[in-house]
Motif scaffolding. Structure first.
Motif, short mmCIF file in Angstrom:
data_model
loop_
_atom_site.label_atom_id
_atom_site.label_comp_id
_atom_site.label_asym_id
_atom_site.label_seq_id
_atom_site.Cartn_x
_atom_site.Cartn_y
_atom_site.Cartn_z
N SER A 182 0.84 -1.20 0.00
CA SER A 182 0.00 0.00 0.00
C SER A 182 0.87 1.25 0.00
O SER A 182 0.61 2.21 -0.73
N ALA A 183 1.93 1.24 0.82
CA ALA A 183 2.85 2.38 0.87
C ALA A 183 3.56 2.56 -0.47
O ALA A 183 3.71 3.69 -0.96
N ARG A 184 3.97 1.46 -1.08
CA ARG A 184 4.64 1.55 -2.38
C ARG A 184 3.68 2.08 -3.44
O ARG A 184 4.07 2.84 -4.33
N SER A 185 2.41 1.67 -3.38
CA SER A 185 1.45 2.12 -4.37
C SER A 185 1.20 3.62 -4.24
O SER A 185 1.03 4.32 -5.25
N ILE A 186 1.19 4.13 -3.02
CA ILE A 186 1.00 5.56 -2.80
C ILE A 186 2.18 6.33 -3.39
O ILE A 186 2.01 7.38 -4.04
N PRO A 200 -4.84 10.45 -15.00
CA PRO A 200 -6.24 10.47 -14.55
C PRO A 200 -6.36 10.79 -13.06
O PRO A 200 -5.75 10.11 -12.22
N THR A 201 -7.16 11.79 -12.74
CA THR A 201 -7.25 12.25 -11.35
C THR A 201 -7.97 11.27 -10.45
O THR A 201 -7.72 11.23 -9.25
N GLY A 202 -8.85 10.45 -10.99
CA GLY A 202 -9.63 9.54 -10.14
C GLY A 202 -8.96 8.22 -9.86
O GLY A 202 -9.49 7.41 -9.09
N ARG A 203 -7.80 7.98 -10.45
CA ARG A 203 -7.13 6.69 -10.26
C ARG A 203 -6.51 6.61 -8.88
O ARG A 203 -5.89 7.55 -8.41
N LYS A 204 -6.66 5.45 -8.21
CA LYS A 204 -6.16 5.25 -6.86
C LYS A 204 -4.85 4.48 -6.88
O LYS A 204 -4.31 4.17 -7.95
N GLY A 205 -4.33 4.16 -5.69
CA GLY A 205 -3.05 3.48 -5.60
C GLY A 205 -3.15 1.98 -5.82
O GLY A 205 -2.59 1.42 -6.76
N ILE A 206 -3.89 1.31 -4.92
CA ILE A 206 -3.91 -0.15 -4.96
C ILE A 206 -5.31 -0.74 -4.83
O ILE A 206 -5.60 -1.78 -5.39
#
Length: 210
Positions: A182-186, A200-206
């Motif tokens: 999760s930390a790496r994805s952020i 894209p602004t709506g894309r999340k990390g994981i």
């Protein structure tokens, strides 16, 4: 890993092979007492961890595209954690969960989904860079929702392993992997947003929508 390349280090391909091959050695070492005559549950738990890391070694050798070095410290740190995780699950497997109940079979299904999904996302990323090592915005499938769907499928893989093992140690490994990825994805999401102004602004990390 090569997104955050240091000024010096070793070949990322070499580093990745080392950090995924080391857990295989740790796993086999921990499982030696029962490998000659394992129970069905012991064999499935061992095979799940072995398949996961063997797949990662093969992907590191033949699939991934790298554009920079990886630090020796990073290689050693991640190899140490994954080796500890593999050894712990393999060691606890000496006293396996005694019943192949519904959760055990759910664990098998989740493991298979995680392994296949993780490979497919890695292949999509490799295909994105087959003609150039320049980074591009991933498109299609889960990439429309999260920047690291391969991490999501790795978490699903380890959730499956936990349900197969059913030991507290495997749960702790799962919890750490969720926190680490999760930390790496952020960090990866922040990197993409900085590098690509049209990201894209709506894309999340994981995790989609989270």
């Amino acid at each position: 890993y090569s997104k955050f390349r240091p000024s010096s280090g070793i070949s990322t391909r070499t580093g990745m092979v080392i950090l995924y091959a080391a857990p295989l050695v740790a796993l086999v070492t921990s499982a030696l007492p029962y490998l000659s005559n394992p129970t069905t549950i012991q064999l499935i738990v061992f095979a799940s961890v072995f398949i996961h890391f063997a797949k990662r070694v093969l992907e590191s050798l033949f699939l991934h595209k790298y554009s920079g070095p990886i630090s020796v410290f990073t290689t050693f740190m991640i190899a140490s954690f994954y080796s500890l995780a593999a050894f712990l699950v393999g060691y606890l497997n000496r006293e396996p969960f005694q019943s192949m109940d519904a959760w055990f079979y759910i664990g098998i299904v989740l493991f298979v989904i995680g392994i296949i999904g993780n490979f497919n996302q890695h292949k999509a990323l490799a295909n994105l860079r087959k003609d150039s090592l320049e980074y591009k915005i991933p498109r299609g499938g889960l990439f429309e929702y999260v920047v690291c769907p391969h991490y999501l499928f790795e978490i699903i893989t380890w959730l499956g392993i936990f349900l197969l093992s059913r030991h507290l140690g495997a749960l702790l490994v799962l919890a750490f992997i969720i926190a680490y990825l999760s930390a790496r994805s952020i960090r990866t999401l922040a990197w993409y947003r900085e590098k690509f102004k049209d990201f894209p602004t709506g894309r999340k990390g994981i995790f989609p929508f989270v």
